[in-house]
Design a protein around this motif. Structure first.
Motif, PDB file in Angstrom:
ATOM      1  N   CYS A 406     166.307 102.156  90.145  1.00 37.13           N
ATOM      2  CA  CYS A 406     165.562 103.139  90.941  1.00 37.13           C
ATOM      3  C   CYS A 406     166.585 104.122  91.482  1.00 37.13           C
ATOM      4  CB  CYS A 406     164.807 102.455  92.076  1.00 37.13           C
ATOM      5  SG  CYS A 406     163.940 103.608  93.158  1.00 37.13           S
ATOM      6  N   GLU A 407     166.378 105.417  91.240  1.00 39.18           N
ATOM      7  CA  GLU A 407     167.329 106.455  91.630  1.00 39.18           C
ATOM      8  C   GLU A 407     166.612 107.460  92.523  1.00 39.18           C
ATOM      9  OE1 GLU A 407     171.070 108.026  89.150  1.00 39.18           O
ATOM     10  OE2 GLU A 407     169.154 108.789  88.436  1.00 39.18           O
ATOM     11  N   ALA A 408     167.154 107.675  93.747  1.00 42.92           N
ATOM     12  CA  ALA A 408     166.582 108.624  94.699  1.00 42.92           C
ATOM     13  C   ALA A 408     167.549 109.773  94.878  1.00 42.92           C
ATOM     14  CB  ALA A 408     166.322 107.933  96.034  1.00 42.92           C
ATOM     15  N   SER A 409     167.040 111.020  94.799  1.00 41.35           N
ATOM     16  CA  SER A 409     167.912 112.202  94.805  1.00 41.35           C
ATOM     17  C   SER A 409     167.307 113.309  95.651  1.00 41.35           C
ATOM     18  CB  SER A 409     168.129 112.736  93.386  1.00 41.35           C
ATOM     19  OG  SER A 409     168.618 111.732  92.536  1.00 41.35           O
ATOM     20  N   ASN A 410     168.183 114.027  96.375  1.00 41.87           N
ATOM     21  CA  ASN A 410     167.851 115.357  96.907  1.00 41.87           C
ATOM     22  C   ASN A 410     169.104 116.196  96.784  1.00 41.87           C
ATOM     23  OD1 ASN A 410     169.492 114.726  99.092  1.00 41.87           O
ATOM     24  ND2 ASN A 410     167.818 114.547 100.583  1.00 41.87           N
ATOM     25  N   LYS A 411     169.087 117.404  97.351  1.00 38.20           N
ATOM     26  CA  LYS A 411     170.203 118.322  97.112  1.00 38.20           C
ATOM     27  C   LYS A 411     171.505 117.845  97.752  1.00 38.20           C
ATOM     28  CE  LYS A 411     169.159 121.383 101.047  1.00 38.20           C
ATOM     29  NZ  LYS A 411     168.874 122.784 101.424  1.00 38.20           N
ATOM     30  N   HIS A 412     171.410 116.829  98.610  1.00 35.17           N
ATOM     31  CA  HIS A 412     172.606 116.357  99.293  1.00 35.17           C
ATOM     32  C   HIS A 412     173.200 115.106  98.663  1.00 35.17           C
ATOM     33  CE1 HIS A 412     171.912 119.333 102.345  1.00 35.17           C
ATOM     34  NE2 HIS A 412     170.706 118.834 102.626  1.00 35.17           N
ATOM     35  N   GLY A 413     172.545 114.567  97.595  1.00 32.40           N
ATOM     36  CA  GLY A 413     173.139 113.412  96.963  1.00 32.40           C
ATOM     37  C   GLY A 413     172.125 112.553  96.234  1.00 32.40           C
ATOM     38  N   THR A 414     172.660 111.520  95.571  1.00 34.72           N
ATOM     39  CA  THR A 414     171.848 110.588  94.788  1.00 34.72           C
ATOM     40  C   THR A 414     172.299 109.169  95.102  1.00 34.72           C
ATOM     41  OG1 THR A 414     171.588 112.198  93.002  1.00 34.72           O
ATOM     42  CG2 THR A 414     171.190 109.882  92.468  1.00 34.72           C
ATOM     43  N   ILE A 415     171.317 108.251  95.228  1.00 37.48           N
ATOM     44  CA  ILE A 415     171.629 106.842  95.423  1.00 37.48           C
ATOM     45  C   ILE A 415     170.918 106.045  94.344  1.00 37.48           C
ATOM     46  CG2 ILE A 415     172.091 106.992  97.906  1.00 37.48           C
ATOM     47  CD1 ILE A 415     169.260 106.126  98.441  1.00 37.48           C
ATOM     48  N   LEU A 416     171.514 104.909  93.963  1.00 34.31           N
ATOM     49  CA  LEU A 416     171.013 104.095  92.857  1.00 34.31           C
ATOM     50  C   LEU A 416     170.905 102.651  93.315  1.00 34.31           C
ATOM     51  CD1 LEU A 416     170.357 103.756  89.769  1.00 34.31           C
ATOM     52  CD2 LEU A 416     172.807 103.303  89.458  1.00 34.31           C
ATOM     53  N   ALA A 417     169.782 101.996  92.963  1.00 32.97           N
ATOM     54  CA  ALA A 417     169.594 100.568  93.226  1.00 32.97           C
ATOM     55  C   ALA A 417     169.097  99.908  91.961  1.00 32.97           C
ATOM     56  CB  ALA A 417     168.618 100.356  94.375  1.00 32.97           C
ATOM     57  N   SER A 418     169.612  98.702  91.662  1.00 39.11           N
ATOM     58  CA  SER A 418     169.244  97.982  90.449  1.00 39.11           C
ATOM     59  C   SER A 418     168.620  96.646  90.810  1.00 39.11           C
ATOM     60  CB  SER A 418     170.463  97.748  89.557  1.00 39.11           C
ATOM     61  OG  SER A 418     171.027  98.980  89.148  1.00 39.11           O
ATOM     62  N   ALA A 419     167.678  96.189  89.966  1.00 38.94           N
ATOM     63  CA  ALA A 419     167.052  94.885  90.151  1.00 38.94           C
ATOM     64  C   ALA A 419     167.061  94.166  88.811  1.00 38.94           C
ATOM     65  CB  ALA A 419     165.629  95.052  90.678  1.00 38.94           C
ATOM     66  N   ASN A 420     167.730  93.000  88.777  1.00 41.43           N
ATOM     67  CA  ASN A 420     167.779  92.194  87.566  1.00 41.43           C
ATOM     68  C   ASN A 420     166.603  91.220  87.558  1.00 41.43           C
ATOM     69  OD1 ASN A 420     170.154  93.524  87.174  1.00 41.43           O
ATOM     70  ND2 ASN A 420     171.417  91.706  86.901  1.00 41.43           N
ATOM     71  N   VAL A 421     165.736  91.347  86.540  1.00 45.92           N
ATOM     72  CA  VAL A 421     164.575  90.479  86.412  1.00 45.92           C
ATOM     73  C   VAL A 421     164.835  89.514  85.266  1.00 45.92           C
ATOM     74  CG1 VAL A 421     162.112  90.360  85.956  1.00 45.92           C
ATOM     75  CG2 VAL A 421     163.036  92.229  87.343  1.00 45.92           C
ATOM     76  N   ASN A 422     164.995  88.203  85.587  1.00 43.59           N
ATOM     77  CA  ASN A 422     165.249  87.169  84.591  1.00 43.59           C
ATOM     78  C   ASN A 422     164.009  86.275  84.500  1.00 43.59           C
ATOM     79  OD1 ASN A 422     168.308  87.086  83.733  1.00 43.59           O
ATOM     80  ND2 ASN A 422     168.246  87.610  85.911  1.00 43.59           N
ATOM     81  N   VAL A 423     163.413  86.221  83.309  1.00 52.31           N
ATOM     82  CA  VAL A 423     162.236  85.388  83.074  1.00 52.31           C
ATOM     83  C   VAL A 423     162.698  84.157  82.306  1.00 52.31           C
ATOM     84  CG1 VAL A 423     159.915  85.264  82.138  1.00 52.31           C
ATOM     85  CG2 VAL A 423     160.780  87.432  83.046  1.00 52.31           C
ATOM     86  N   LEU A 424     162.528  82.950  82.910  1.00 52.35           N
ATOM     87  CA  LEU A 424     163.029  81.710  82.318  1.00 52.35           C
ATOM     88  C   LEU A 424     161.908  80.681  82.242  1.00 52.35           C
ATOM     89  CD1 LEU A 424     166.395  81.371  84.267  1.00 52.35           C
ATOM     90  CD2 LEU A 424     166.083  82.306  81.971  1.00 52.35           C
ATOM     91  N   ASN A 425     162.124  79.678  81.359  1.00 50.97           N
ATOM     92  CA  ASN A 425     161.178  78.565  81.213  1.00 50.97           C
ATOM     93  C   ASN A 425     161.999  77.330  80.872  1.00 50.97           C
ATOM     94  OD1 ASN A 425     158.536  77.567  81.237  1.00 50.97           O
ATOM     95  ND2 ASN A 425     158.450  77.547  79.002  1.00 50.97           N
ATOM     96  N   ILE A 426     162.463  76.590  81.940  1.00 48.11           N
ATOM     97  CA  ILE A 426     163.357  75.455  81.724  1.00 48.11           C
ATOM     98  C   ILE A 426     162.916  74.283  82.586  1.00 48.11           C
ATOM     99  CG2 ILE A 426     165.336  76.897  81.144  1.00 48.11           C
ATOM    100  CD1 ILE A 426     166.384  76.413  83.963  1.00 48.11           C
ATOM    101  N   ALA A 427     163.260  73.066  82.120  1.00 45.49           N
ATOM    102  CA  ALA A 427     162.971  71.849  82.876  1.00 45.49           C
ATOM    103  C   ALA A 427     163.920  71.774  84.076  1.00 45.49           C
ATOM    104  CB  ALA A 427     163.144  70.624  81.997  1.00 45.49           C
TER     105      ALA A 427
END
Length: 1161
Positions: A406-427
């Motif tokens: 997700c990237e948010a921007s205006n004329k004064h700058g840009t910020i970035l945030a990431s989300a790692n989505v791991n889908v698992l199926n384990i005992a």
């Protein structure tokens, strides 16, 4: 346990997950904006990421793919996205915005943009600058136009000698670096105005070519007319201010945008003559909490750390006497994007739902863009809902694992945030080891761990021993991480436990063993919360009880206010720790606090506290203030100092005045409790300063610092001198004295005393005299005449109150008359009563002190022998006409006189009166000896009495049996009628028996005190044999001589002690047959006795205790003479003394020959 974001997992679980299972890439390190300085050898652009499988890296530059192999100066790193650019050749083509992408089979992580700046070397252009010719009073701008470079930029205006150009309200530099002259003067002319631009980050300073400024005067009339001779002032162009910054072209207002948290700089520079003055005001919006700061002589308004409250309209005004100019700045505060809600990734099970939220604010409002694995999300995305703030997916599948950005921007700058989505199926995987052993002590909680990793989430249950039922009572609590907590453990909680984890894929189990040990550790610190005086010592002891099986792991430590105390807490060893004791010597205020004893074993940890309270005197009061100023009062207020744990009981106000007693502090008043203000009553004509001392139960504080001085105006005296008296003087003079007024009582300058006097009872005017000292002597006054006396205090401002009248007498003289009618009554053989008529009052010539009775022995009636007169006297205090004379020798002739005395001395004596004392009882015989012992008889020998006190009539011999148990037999009497007989043989005694023998002399008045001796008769039939056998032996004769010599020595000592002068008191028991004359004087008290040779009165002890006959007289205590030292006590006892006119010897240590006569009760 449910599985949320990996950030919430224990670190061990996260490492396990990353090592075993495939996971998405995550950027772990990256560069940010970077400058390629020309002096650096290379520049590193960092990009590090983790993931499983190991991610591969790709770069973009300015939004386009960037190949790290495209230039040989780029050196990439293995298994990393980091690369190095070597500083060779022209590197400006590397300037741009880079982005790193880390990818594996699950997805792609993206870095924030990394800007690389390749600056050029700043230089001023080579140019020829024409000189500026201006007239006096014109405004001038010297432009700098510095080259571009990496900020910060510092600009200086100097001359060719590198000296700064002076700046002030008239001449100043703008934010852009130009030099402004509001109006020029002749001394502004110079040819070396140089602008220097410094770029610290580039380590570069560059100089602009020098500029020349010429200032000249323009003459209004060049002709030769008289008006041509004008002064320079006639050509100055006075004008109202005009703004140069902002320029007029900007209009009356302008807009300024500032970033929140940054620095707001508003600038106004004006020209005009006289030089304009700049001022600032905020027109709209909230006023700043602090007064805005101005710089550059008021031309720049500066606000640091700008907030939304600083938004509004600011106005600058340039003014001089000719007018004013204004400009308004509309300030808008904006800010770059910042997160309100960042998307949060995590581990998800197949079939669950996903919602990612992304929310940011900023000014202007930022735009939000979603990306999937670094690429913008397009219409093919299978998400159920997508918006600027949210992405949602239902029924997640393994292929939905990805990195969402997700990237948010205006004329004064840009910020970035990431989300790692791991889908698992384990005992379920249990990360805690199987068969772990746990232990705790009774009463503590036990924690059995069971760390689970599973997707979908696993159900967890615990069982004990062989039971299959899950533990479910209130004492068992299952935490989210699978740990079983057993609260308030008991002995029966020991045993084997099993943790079971199961989900739809499978199940696992582990076991754990729990051992519950004895009792918990207990601690007590003594004393509890002690209160200790500063500089004293304190010993804290930590008493502990713990399980003996844990003694090897048992440890004790001490803490103060939560911080551990080292073994040697102070360099001087003032605080000593010795295992379970803490000793603090010379306690200071800094030692106050909470001391905690910490006991720990391998299974538990307990603490016990004791708060040490240090008591000390208060700190000195502070901030003394004076108020409510009046002529005779002022209010003093102060701030109390710290009381150091003991409340302030009172405050002592002291004063010092520098007019009379400078430097001497005296107490003025006291205030109770915690009062910190009081109204002080003051004396006139004093220059006060005050200080305060606080008092608590410990003691007094140090005095406060003195207050300011406070002077009171002068006034007339409020009081007159006290203790007016006439002291001893010559017969024809009178010395009047009084206590002078204290300095605080003078009330003003010029203090004198007005003394008034007149003879009492005589109609006459008051005599007056002004004196400065505190005494006045009158001469040629009549002897001992009463006067009325007044003393009044007078100073320059007036007189004191009307004084009281005091009666005083002029000087005394000795009495000039002797008492008359002197007579003597005989009371007994040692006591007489004397009577006299007192002298007339006018013959006393002073205050009558009393009468003195003198007497002396002229001859003994026993032998008719005349004696050298030894004069004795007794003093009788007060106006009286009789007295008792004790201690006389019986059977003697005496003469006696009486005189009156006053403070000046003794008057004449009366004519002598002759009297005789009757016979008395004799004194004790000088000795008693046992000459011969036999089995039934004894021979006694005795001496004459020292004083017979009359004609001897014979002796009385007495004897009785005594033994070691102090039992005595009957007393036997033998009368010896021949006064010349001095020995006697007693017969009919018992053999081998101890006897006590008594001998006393007698006259017609009775018998005196006996002399005694003890002896043992011989055994039956042994006396002769012994005597015949040993009486002729030499050694026996020598032994008897030694015994006789020793006996003589002891008798001598006894005799001396019995006749020694000093304080006499009857301490012995009465003899078996007391003298009948010895009881009449026991309740009588005598006066002061003296003889001319200062000898103790011989025989006085015997005469007082036994030689005075009984009398029918009922004389009272006052009949006896009084000494100079206080005569009668309150209980009727007498304190008197024998004294004489000489000082040859002394019985007492006082220096006079005196003896007191206590009575038998």
């Amino acid at each position: 346990m449910s599985f949320l974001d990996l950030k919430e997992k224990p670190k061990s679980m996260l490492i396990f997950f990353l090592a075993v299972y495939n996971n998405l890439p995550t950027i772990t390190e990256q560069s940010h904006a970077q400058v390629a300085y020309p002096f650096d050898e290379d520049f590193t652009i960092k990009c590090e990421a983790r993931g499983n499988p190991q991610p591969t890296f790709n770069w973009t530059k300015d939004g386009k793919p960037f190949d790290l192999l495209s230039d040989p100066r780029i050196v990439p790193s293995n298994n990393s996205g980091t690369f190095v650019i070597q500083n060779r050749g022209i590197i400006t083509n590397f300037q741009g915005k880079y982005r790193c992408f880390a990818s594996n089979v699950l997805g792609t992580a993206m870095s924030e943009e990394i800007e690389l700046i390749v600056p050029s070397v700043p230089k001023f252009p080579k140019e020829k600058i024409e000189p500026l010719d201006v007239e006096h009073g014109d405004s001038v701008i010297l432009h700098c136009n510095p080259p571009k470079g990496i900020p910060p930029l510092h600009i200086y205006w100097m001359n060719i000698d590198l000296q700064h150009i002076p700046q002030d309200e008239r001449v100043s530099m703008s934010l852009k670096g130009d030099l402004y002259f509001a109006n020029v003067e002749e001394n502004d002319s110079r040819s070396d105005y140089c602008c220097f631009a410094a770029f610290p980050r580039l380590r570069t300073i560059v100089q602009k070519m020098p500029m020349t400024l010429k200032v000249s005067l323009k003459h209004a009339n060049d002709s030769g007319s008289p008006n041509a001779a004008v002064t320079k002032a006639n050509f100055i162009k006075e004008r109202k201010p005009k703004l140069l910054i902002p320029p007029e072209s900007a209009g009356s207002s302008s807009s300024v945008t500032v970033i929140k948290g940054g620095v707001l700089l508003l600038e106004c520079i004006a020209e005009g003559l006289p030089t304009p003055h700049l001022s600032w005001v905020k027109v709209t919006g909230n006023l700043p909490k602090d007064e805005p700061e101005t710089e550059n002589f008021g031309k720049i308004l500066k606000i640091d750390q700008v907030t939304a409250a600083d938004e509004g309209t600011y106005q600058c005004t340039a003014s001089n006497p000719m007018g004013r100019a204004k400009h308004e700045f509309h300030v808008h505060v904006e800010e770059p994007p910042r997160w309100i809600k960042e998307p949060e990734g995590g581990v998800y099970s197949v079939g669950t739902n996903l919602v990612l939220l992304c929310e940011a604010i900023g000014n202007p409002e930022p735009t939000i863009q979603w990306k999937l694995n670094g690429m913008p999300i397009d219409s093919k995305f299978r998400g159920d809902a997508i918006s600027a703030r949210e992405i949602s997916l239902t029924n997640l599948q393994l292929q939905d694992s990805a990195v969402y950005q997700c990237e948010a921007s205006n004329k004064h700058g840009t910020i970035l945030a990431s989300a790692n989505v791991n889908v698992l199926n384990i005992a379920p995987l249990i990360l805690t080891s199987d068969g772990e052993n746990y232990a705790t002590v009774v009463g503590y909680s036990a924690f059995l761990h069971c760390e689970i990793f599973a997707s979908p989430a696993a159900d967890i249950r615990w069982t004990k021993d062989d039971s299959i039922e899950p533990l479910s009572t209130l004492r068992y609590e299952l935490n989210k991480n699978g740990t079983l907590e057993i609260k308030e453990t008991k002995k029966e909680d020991s045993g084997s436990y099993a943790c079971w984890a199961a989900n739809s894929v499978g199940k696992r189990a582990i076991t754990a063993n729990l051992d519950i040990r004895g009792n918990a550790t207990k601690l007590v610190v003594t004393p509890k919360n002690p209160r200790v005086l500063k500089s004293h010592s304190i010993l804290l002891k930590c008493q502990s009880e713990y399980d003996s099986h844990l003694k090897h792991s048992f440890k004790l430590s001490w803490r103060k206010d939560g911080d551990e105390l080292p073994v040697n807490s102070t360099e001087d060893g003032r605080i000593i720790l010795d295992r379970d004791t803490l000793f603090i010597s010379s306690v200071t205020l800094e030692d106050q606090g909470v001391y905690t004893c910490v006991a720990s074993t391998s299974l538990d940890r307990v603490t016990a506290e004791s708060q040490l309270i240090v008591l000390d005197v208060p700190d000195p009061p502070e901030d003394l203030q004076l108020s409510e100023n009046q002529n005779r009062s002022v209010r003093l207020s102060w701030k109390a100092g710290a009381n150091h744990n003991s409340p302030i009981n009172e405050s002592i106000i002291e004063f010092e005045e520098n007019r009379w007693e400078p430097g001497r502090w005296q107490e003025l008043t006291r205030t109770p409790g915690n009062d910190t203000t009081t109204l002080l009553s003051l004396a006139p004509y004093m220059n006060y300063q005050f200080r305060v001392v606080s008092v608590n139960a410990v003691g007094r504080s140090q005095p406060s610092k003195p207050s300011l001085r406070y002077a009171t105006p002068p006034a007339a005296p409020d009081k007159n001198p006290e203790n007016i008296r006439v002291e001893a003087s010559e017969p024809n003079e009178m010395v009047m004295k009084w206590e002078p007024l204290k300095p605080v009582e003078r009330n003003g300058p010029g203090l004198e005393y007005k003394v008034s006097w007149r003879q009492r009872g005589v109609e006459a005017d008051w005599n007056e005299e002004m004196v400065k000292k505190h005494s006045l002597t009158l001469r040629n006054t009549p002897t001992f005449v009463p006067y009325e006396i007044k003393v009044q205090a007078v100073n320059n401002l007036g007189s004191g109150p009307e004084p009281n009248v005091t009666i005083g007498y002029s000087g005394e003289d000795v009495p000039d008359a002797a008492p008359s009618g002197v007579s003597v009554d005989i009371v007994n053989s040692t006591l007489v009563k004397v009577f006299w008529f007192g002298i007339p009052r006018d013959r006393v010539r002073g205050h009558l002190r009393g009468y003195k009775v003198s007497w002396w022995k002229t001859k003994s009636m026993l032998d008719g022998k005349r004696h050298h007169p030894e004069k004795h006297f007794l003093t009788f205090v007060g106006d009286r006409n009789y007295g008792m004379i004790p201690g006389l020798e019986p059977f003697s002739e005496f003469r006696l006189t009486v005189l009156a005395y006053n403070a000046k001395g003794d008057g004449p004596e009366s004519s002598p009166v002759v009297f005789e004392t009757p016979e008395g009882v004799p004194e004790q015989p000088r000795f008693l000896r046992i000459l011969n012992f036999d089995k039934d008889s004894v021979t006694l020998s005795w001496g004459l009495p020292k004083k017979a006190n009359g004609h001897l009539t014979g002796y009385i011999l007495q004897y009785q049996i005594i033994n070691e148990t102090h039992e005595i037999g009957p007393l036997n009497d033998v009368s010896v009628t021949n006064r010349s007989t001095l020995s006697w043989r007693l017969s009919g005694l018992s053999s081998s028996t101890k006897y006590k023998f008594y001998v006393k002399a007698c006259t017609v008045k009775g018998c005196g005190k006996p002399v005694t001796e003890e002896g043992l008769t011989m055994a039956q039939g042994t006396y002769a044999g012994i005597y015949d056998g040993i009486s002729t032996q030499g050694w026996f004769i020598g032994l008897m001589c030694a015994i006789a010599l020793l006996t003589l020595l002891l008798l001598t000592i006894c005799f001396v002690r019995r006749n020694k002068g000093g304080k006499y008191s009857v301490k012995e028991k009465e003899d078996l047959h007391p003298d009948p004359e010895a009881q009449s004087i026991k309740d009588e008290i005598f006066g002061e006795y003296s003889d001319s040779d200062e000898k103790p009165l011989k025989g006085s002890l015997q005469s007082i205790n036994g030689d005075i006959k009984a009398t029918e007289s009922a004389d009272s205590l006052v009949d006896y003479g009084e000494g100079e030292h206080g005569m009668f006590n309150e209980d009727g006892s007498f304190i008197g003394a024998y004294s004489g006119s000489k000082e040859k010897g002394s019985v007492e240590s006082t220096g006079s020959s005196t003896a007191t006569f206590p009575l038998h009760a």
